[in-house]
Design an enzyme around this catalytic site. Sequence first.
Site, PDB file in Angstrom:
ATOM      1  N   GLU A   1       9.136 -10.532  -0.460  1.00 42.53           N
ATOM      2  CA  GLU A   1       9.350 -10.239  -1.862  1.00 42.53           C
ATOM      3  C   GLU A   1       9.746 -11.569  -2.626  1.00 42.53           C
ATOM      4  OE1 GLU A   1       9.801  -5.822  -2.750  1.00 42.53           O
ATOM      5  OE2 GLU A   1      11.551  -6.464  -3.317  1.00 42.53           O
TER       6      GLU A   1
ATOM      7  N   THR B   1       1.142   1.579   2.650  1.00 42.83           N
ATOM      8  CA  THR B   1       1.287   2.836   2.925  1.00 42.83           C
ATOM      9  C   THR B   1      -0.235   3.726   3.179  1.00 42.83           C
ATOM     10  OG1 THR B   1       3.324   2.825   1.967  1.00 42.83           O
ATOM     11  CG2 THR B   1       2.243   4.899   2.305  1.00 42.83           C
TER      12      THR B   1
ATOM     13  N   SER C   1       5.851   3.733  -4.828  1.00 41.29           N
ATOM     14  CA  SER C   1       6.259   2.589  -4.020  1.00 41.29           C
ATOM     15  C   SER C   1       7.204   3.027  -3.016  1.00 41.29           C
ATOM     16  CB  SER C   1       7.160   1.391  -4.844  1.00 41.29           C
ATOM     17  OG  SER C   1       7.466   0.267  -4.074  1.00 41.29           O
ATOM     18  N   SER C   2       7.159   2.609  -1.675  1.00 41.31           N
ATOM     19  CA  SER C   2       8.071   3.057  -0.605  1.00 41.31           C
ATOM     20  C   SER C   2       9.253   2.260  -0.582  1.00 41.31           C
ATOM     21  CB  SER C   2       7.598   2.608   0.869  1.00 41.31           C
ATOM     22  OG  SER C   2       5.924   3.167   0.740  1.00 41.31           O
TER      23      SER C   2
ATOM     24  N   ASN D   1       4.508  -0.338  -8.410  1.00 40.93           N
ATOM     25  CA  ASN D   1       3.883   0.506  -7.617  1.00 40.93           C
ATOM     26  C   ASN D   1       4.086   1.911  -8.149  1.00 40.93           C
ATOM     27  OD1 ASN D   1       2.498   2.169  -5.839  1.00 40.93           O
ATOM     28  ND2 ASN D   1       3.191   1.016  -4.082  1.00 40.93           N
TER      29      ASN D   1
ATOM     30  N   GLY E   1       6.660  -6.355   2.418  1.00 39.31           N
ATOM     31  CA  GLY E   1       6.237  -7.608   2.866  1.00 39.31           C
ATOM     32  C   GLY E   1       7.212  -8.597   2.203  1.00 39.31           C
TER      33      GLY E   1
ATOM     34  N   SER F   1       4.560  -5.372  -2.524  1.00 41.75           N
ATOM     35  CA  SER F   1       4.529  -3.983  -3.125  1.00 41.75           C
ATOM     36  C   SER F   1       3.281  -3.695  -3.853  1.00 41.75           C
ATOM     37  CB  SER F   1       5.900  -3.781  -4.011  1.00 41.75           C
ATOM     38  OG  SER F   1       5.810  -2.544  -4.414  1.00 41.75           O
ATOM     39  N   GLY F   2       2.606  -2.405  -3.600  1.00 46.48           N
ATOM     40  CA  GLY F   2       1.398  -2.027  -4.185  1.00 46.48           C
ATOM     41  C   GLY F   2       0.417  -2.786  -3.463  1.00 46.48           C
TER      42      GLY F   2
END
Length: 1013
Positions: free
Chosen positions: A406, A127, A175-176, A172, A404, A122-123
């Site tokens: 985690e 995206t 974050s998605s 993030n 990804g 994340s981050g």
Amino acid sequence: MSSLCHPDDGRVRLVMESALTARDRVGVQDFVLLENYNSEAAFIENLRRRFGEGLIYTYIGSVLVSVNPYKELEIYSKQQMERYRGVSFYEISPHIYALSDTAYRAMRTERKDQCIMISGESGAGKTEASKKILLYYAVTCPINAHMATLGDRLLQSNPVLEAFGNAKTFRNDNSSRFGKYMGVQFDFRGAPVGGHILNYLLEKSRVVHQNHGERNFHIFYQLLDGGDDNLLTTLALQRNPQNYSYLVKGNCPRLSSVSDKNNWKVVMKALSVIGFAEEEVQKLLSIIAGVLHLGNTQFGEGEEGETCITTETHATNVAKLLGVDVSALGEALTHKKLTAKGEEMITPLNFEQAMSARDALAKAVYGRTFTWLVEKINQSVALQEEIYHSGKGCSVIGLLDIYGFEVLQHNSFEQFCINYCNEKLQQLFIELTLRSEQEEYEAEGIAWETVQYFDNKIICDLIEEKHKGIISTLDEECLRPGETCDASFLEKLEDTLGGHPHFVTHKLANGKTRKAMGREEFRLLHYAGEVNYNVNGFLDKNNDLLNRNLKEVMCQSHNQIVSYCFRREEVMDQKRPEMAATQFKNNLMKLMEILGSKEPSYVRCLKPNDAKQPGRFDEVLIRHQVKYLGLMENLRVRRAGFAYRRRFEAFLQRYKPLCPETWPNWHGRLADGVSTLVNHLGYKAEEYKLGRSKIFIRFPKTLFTTEDALQAKKPEIGECKNGFPEWRCKGRLLVIILPFIKGFIYRHEDYCPENEYFLDHVRYSFLKNLRKNLPRSVLDKTWPTPPPSLVEASENLWRMHMRNMVVKYCKRVQPEWRKQMIQKVAASEIFKDQKDSYPQGVGRLFLDSRLEREQINLKVVQTLGSDKVQYGVPVVKYDRRGFKPRPRQLLLTNTFAVLVDKTKIKQRIDYAALRGISVSSLSDGMFVLHMPNEDNKQKGDVVLHCDHVIELVTKLAMMASKVNYVNINPGSITFAVARGKEGIIDFVRGSELKVAKGKRGHLLVIAPQINNI
Ligand SMILES: Nc1ncnc2c1ncn2[C@@H]1O[C@H](COP(=O)(O)OP(=O)(O)OP(=O)(O)O)[C@@H](O)[C@H]1O
Ligand SMILES: [Mg+2]
């Protein structure tokens, strides 16, 4: 050791060296060139050095590693796009545009679907990377007016999906919270013509709960901040997010990095670009507001101790906004409907149960609305069949932006799903990378050396195997009658999986591991490392239950989006829906199928620090990600055989100055040139191999030495390359005209870097011209002349186009006309080019009958009974002896024909007995029906004349299945007279039809000459 820029297998550009500045050459721009490729430290050092210079991209072969810069870099402009367009992967510094362009060109030239898989934690910038790729295609691909709209819609889908599916998290600010696969379809010209989005596992729990410092999905705050007063009044909302309990859990209403107000405008505009009607937007926002009111709906105790709603206004607002009946909603939020032994029972819920029913409803409504939104976007960007006839000719580039690996402090069901997804992607990566390596070796005729790698199938099986895997066990535990809970699930896992090398729990572990694990945890030894999962909440999350009565209420909603999301069939269907993990597993399987059918490229995103700060490179954090993304494993697989490979021409072009025999030009075979060059350079046998079109170099060192030698040689050869002075190597001449001229010279060669631009242009022009000049009818035989390289394709296209027109034509044909055509085809088989009157006869409409119903005598009809007359025609019968003409009717039924004299059937001719039919080759109407000789009842063959002989004989031959028994005689016909005697009819051409007795007792027929023969 100098770092280098090297040409790739693609077109050799004279600009390539000048394009790489000294800064670009920091470290190695491809990890495969790292001397010590097994060293993680060397890997990270290379990343760090480049990152320090603002070089965020580095390759591992065709994999792009990207480090989030956390600042705007000047490398994404339109000019930069132009720089990377059509240039080979390694010619200039690594870039997301280079990867995008390579995938695009591979799709176009090889007609293979592509997919770009973007992963990272994340981050890390997944995206952002996917948006950059999409923008690159939107800007650089050919388009027309329709496509411009499509491109806009595809681009605008991002802000919409981000508003509803992204949130600020600890890691993030944007974050998605869902996985996304977007397939973009391109037509044969390489223009985007359609798109399709698949979404995975939205983190619905965020709707009702956020960790400290985190927020709910952006759209809630955008609506409150950006919506105008009127809108908020209509939705009964107040501007302050603190007033909504679903927005205060994380205590983080505002974000310094994000302007909710501005983003609101962006999202509203995007919705309209995508094609949402105003009314739909209104309904969508009602749902968002409805969820907020639902969060504020509180419960208390009624007079009789029952749970009841204490916030009437909010409940009323929820009902109004979600379009449902308020009392039914109140009842459904405080009661549960159960079906036991076929009987329905309603039981009241206690306080906690009512709260969780409310939250479950909020999650379900939001989650399903999100899916609706994706479907709506899909409709708007879908390939338009009527414009592009069929999507089959299209090629696809898929973009996968998915969570990804985690590993958090506390890992739960979500991390379990995410990490499972990454195991699957890793499995696919290894499979596809090895497969493509192997294919390349085979194509080049180089022996394949087996690569040792860790096969993570064992972990995938551990998770997904039927009956035994973790998901199956979880499902079973959710469905099992009796007391089940997360702890019993853990016990079950221990029972079934105890002893598995990749699974361990506190109870199963020994000393050291046990200390590092909680009692409620199980540990999986993933390919990337160990992760402890806490089982708390696994059952509930997997069940994802929404009480049936709440679904029933939602089904009846007046809000079309809600009623679309809650289908009546779902309530009627007693079957239990699939559990969340199984649903995810099935979706993943489908995704693997989609990805597996495409040529993959990879973007691996890394996050340099947790503080979202530019310029900070936290080595510990990076090492962790390098490990969890399996980058060292990637590198090992890539480096398994040879570090470097290039097409002969590219290699020779670059290094030819290093050998007197190849400089300035080599005129022999390319392979010989390369061989001469490397012999001169003293390459040892184990250092390289020559394939069919490429040289493979095993160690980077060999290449570096060669590159160093070239750099040293440069002053000597001057900066004049290829015979062109430097100044000429610039500008448009180089970019456009030179490849064109070169292509023209090499136009008769196989497709190669020298002529690809030219041949592509010629092909494109031909196809474009063809599109405008396609024949419009099957009779139109014109077709543009193809260039030599497209002769075969052109023939295939012509055949396909003709077939297409014929199919279209046939589909339009009415049944009546179809019948005519079938008969005409039979007539053509019988008579074409054989009988003078055929062209005229076939040109006329074949009638159903040449006799009116009333012209056939009733008595005859009665005698025939159930054998209906299918066709009737007046004929003249000639006596076999004396040839006296007698007018008759010939009537055809399905199985026999009859000759009728006014009221009497004179002769019956069974089709089965008919030996053949004879006609002349002239324009007369004579024909003879040959009867069996041995049949006493028959008095010999029947000699007849008919004005519609083509029509009649065709029908008769078809009905009697005697199409192959029609004889066409040029001079005369011999026929049988009774008792073994024969008669003869002679045919000659004359001015007009005449049938008369001829010489030697023959019948003479004079047939009129027809002009068109
Ligand atoms: N190439 C880039 N240039 C500048 N900033 C970037 C770049 N990539 C990422 N960022 C910054 O990092 C932030 C996070 O990136 P992004 O949202 O793409 O991460 P992500 O990998 O999709 O994370 P998540 O898994 O949480 O969705 C962006 O909002 C942006 O500020
Ligand atoms: Mg994201």
